[in-house]
Design a protein around this motif. Structure first.
Motif, PDB file in Angstrom:
ATOM      1  N   ARG A  91      -3.651   3.184   9.191  1.00  0.00           N
ATOM      2  CA  ARG A  91      -2.365   3.775   9.042  1.00  0.00           C
ATOM      3  C   ARG A  91      -2.307   4.389   7.605  1.00  0.00           C
ATOM      4  NH1 ARG A  91      -1.138  -0.791  12.146  1.00  0.00           N
ATOM      5  NH2 ARG A  91       0.925  -1.958  10.758  1.00  0.00           N
ATOM      6  N   GLN A  92      -2.201   3.414   6.559  1.00  0.00           N
ATOM      7  CA  GLN A  92      -1.723   4.291   5.912  1.00  0.00           C
ATOM      8  C   GLN A  92      -3.530   4.787   4.667  1.00  0.00           C
ATOM      9  OE1 GLN A  92       0.936   3.581   3.592  1.00  0.00           O
ATOM     10  NE2 GLN A  92       1.428   2.369   5.213  1.00  0.00           N
ATOM     11  N   LYS A  93      -3.859   5.835   5.623  1.00  0.00           N
ATOM     12  CA  LYS A  93      -4.664   5.984   5.072  1.00  0.00           C
ATOM     13  C   LYS A  93      -6.148   5.408   3.680  1.00  0.00           C
ATOM     14  CE  LYS A  93      -3.576  10.073   7.539  1.00  0.00           C
ATOM     15  NZ  LYS A  93      -2.328   9.797   8.108  1.00  0.00           N
ATOM     16  N   CYS A  94      -6.335   4.538   3.872  1.00  0.00           N
ATOM     17  CA  CYS A  94      -7.035   4.042   2.772  1.00  0.00           C
ATOM     18  C   CYS A  94      -8.269   3.410   3.164  1.00  0.00           C
ATOM     19  CB  CYS A  94      -6.028   3.402   2.019  1.00  0.00           C
ATOM     20  SG  CYS A  94      -6.094   1.044   2.428  1.00  0.00           S
ATOM     21  N   LYS A  95      -8.589   3.529   2.349  1.00  0.00           N
ATOM     22  CA  LYS A  95     -10.546   2.572   2.863  1.00  0.00           C
ATOM     23  C   LYS A  95     -10.259   1.173   2.599  1.00  0.00           C
ATOM     24  CE  LYS A  95     -12.895   5.532   0.750  1.00  0.00           C
ATOM     25  NZ  LYS A  95     -13.812   6.130  -0.449  1.00  0.00           N
ATOM     26  N   LEU A 109       0.381  -0.642  -0.202  1.00  0.00           N
ATOM     27  CA  LEU A 109       0.410  -0.239  -0.105  1.00  0.00           C
ATOM     28  C   LEU A 109       0.751   1.154  -0.249  1.00  0.00           C
ATOM     29  CD1 LEU A 109      -3.035  -1.117   2.345  1.00  0.00           C
ATOM     30  CD2 LEU A 109      -2.947  -0.463   0.458  1.00  0.00           C
ATOM     31  N   SER A 110       1.718   1.294   1.006  1.00  0.00           N
ATOM     32  CA  SER A 110       2.641   2.343   0.613  1.00  0.00           C
ATOM     33  C   SER A 110       3.096   2.333  -0.551  1.00  0.00           C
ATOM     34  CB  SER A 110       3.574   2.462   1.892  1.00  0.00           C
ATOM     35  OG  SER A 110       5.085   3.554   2.229  1.00  0.00           O
ATOM     36  N   PHE A 111       3.984   1.601  -0.965  1.00  0.00           N
ATOM     37  CA  PHE A 111       4.530   1.886  -2.180  1.00  0.00           C
ATOM     38  C   PHE A 111       4.052   1.753  -3.569  1.00  0.00           C
ATOM     39  CE2 PHE A 111       6.352  -0.416  -5.777  1.00  0.00           C
ATOM     40  CZ  PHE A 111       8.084  -0.026  -6.549  1.00  0.00           C
ATOM     41  N   THR A 112       2.813   1.466  -3.497  1.00  0.00           N
ATOM     42  CA  THR A 112       2.035   2.262  -4.543  1.00  0.00           C
ATOM     43  C   THR A 112       0.721   3.040  -4.804  1.00  0.00           C
ATOM     44  OG1 THR A 112       0.172   0.133  -3.944  1.00  0.00           O
ATOM     45  CG2 THR A 112       1.658  -0.752  -5.555  1.00  0.00           C
ATOM     46  N   GLU A 113       1.216   3.529  -3.771  1.00  0.00           N
ATOM     47  CA  GLU A 113      -0.072   4.790  -2.379  1.00  0.00           C
ATOM     48  C   GLU A 113      -1.638   4.848  -3.009  1.00  0.00           C
ATOM     49  OE1 GLU A 113       1.721   8.292  -4.904  1.00  0.00           O
ATOM     50  OE2 GLU A 113       4.081   7.864  -3.069  1.00  0.00           O
ATOM     51  N   LYS A 114      -1.967   2.781  -3.146  1.00  0.00           N
ATOM     52  CA  LYS A 114      -3.665   2.506  -3.131  1.00  0.00           C
ATOM     53  C   LYS A 114      -3.995   3.715  -1.995  1.00  0.00           C
ATOM     54  CE  LYS A 114      -2.618   0.825  -6.947  1.00  0.00           C
ATOM     55  NZ  LYS A 114      -2.841   1.080  -8.368  1.00  0.00           N
TER      56      LYS A 114
END
Length: 153
Positions: free
Chosen positions: A99-103, A69-74
């Motif tokens: 933590r990554q602010k993603c759904k 998730l961090s690498f791809t910025e999804k």
């Protein structure tokens, strides 16, 4: 022109590779070792060991997912199939998404199992696109990475 599964589809399949065989081997050796010294019944220690193996495997999945998730910025994560039915894994992945602010999305339980009709449909598409194959040209490859499969349809 054929493309590879995962390309331009938001897949993170190629980000990392997890190997659980070492964890399973170590766990089996512990059980065999204990049995060799007369421990016949399953003790709470063995139950704890099984729980620890599960948590270790889930931590590995979580770490790989967080890196992906961090690498791809999804900004979205969807889990499907049999793993989506596991509440503990979903809990871990949900925290990672926070933590990554993603759904974070989990497929409904009625769709969470491995689905034979999906596998059959994919086989039908493959057979149609490739006009079939001779039996001696077919094979089974366990742990075949999805991001290496040529898609002709």
């Amino acid at each position: 022109m054929p493309h590879r599964a995962g390309k331009n589809r938001g897949s993170c399949a190629g980000i990392g590779k997890l190997c659980f065989s070492a964890i399973c081997c170590k766990g089996k050796r512990r059980v065999v070792f204990r049995a060799a010294f007369g421990c016949k019944k399953i003790s709470s220690n063995q139950k704890d060991a099984c729980y620890s193996l599960q948590e270790t495997a889930f931590a590995m999945i979580g770490e790989a997912t967080e890196r992906a998730l961090s690498f791809t910025e999804k900004k979205e994560l969807l889990i499907v199939g049999g793993v989506s039915a596991n509440k503990r894994l979903s809990e871990i992945l949900k925290k990672i998404c926070q933590r990554q602010k993603c759904k974070f999305f989990v497929s409904p339980i009625e769709y969470a199992g491995d689905c034979g009709s999906q596998i059959a449909w994919t086989g039908l598409l493959e057979a149609t696109a490739k006009k079939g194959a001779k039996l001696d040209e077919t094979f089974v490859r366990q742990s075949w990475r999805l991001d290496t499969v040529e898609i002709d349809y």
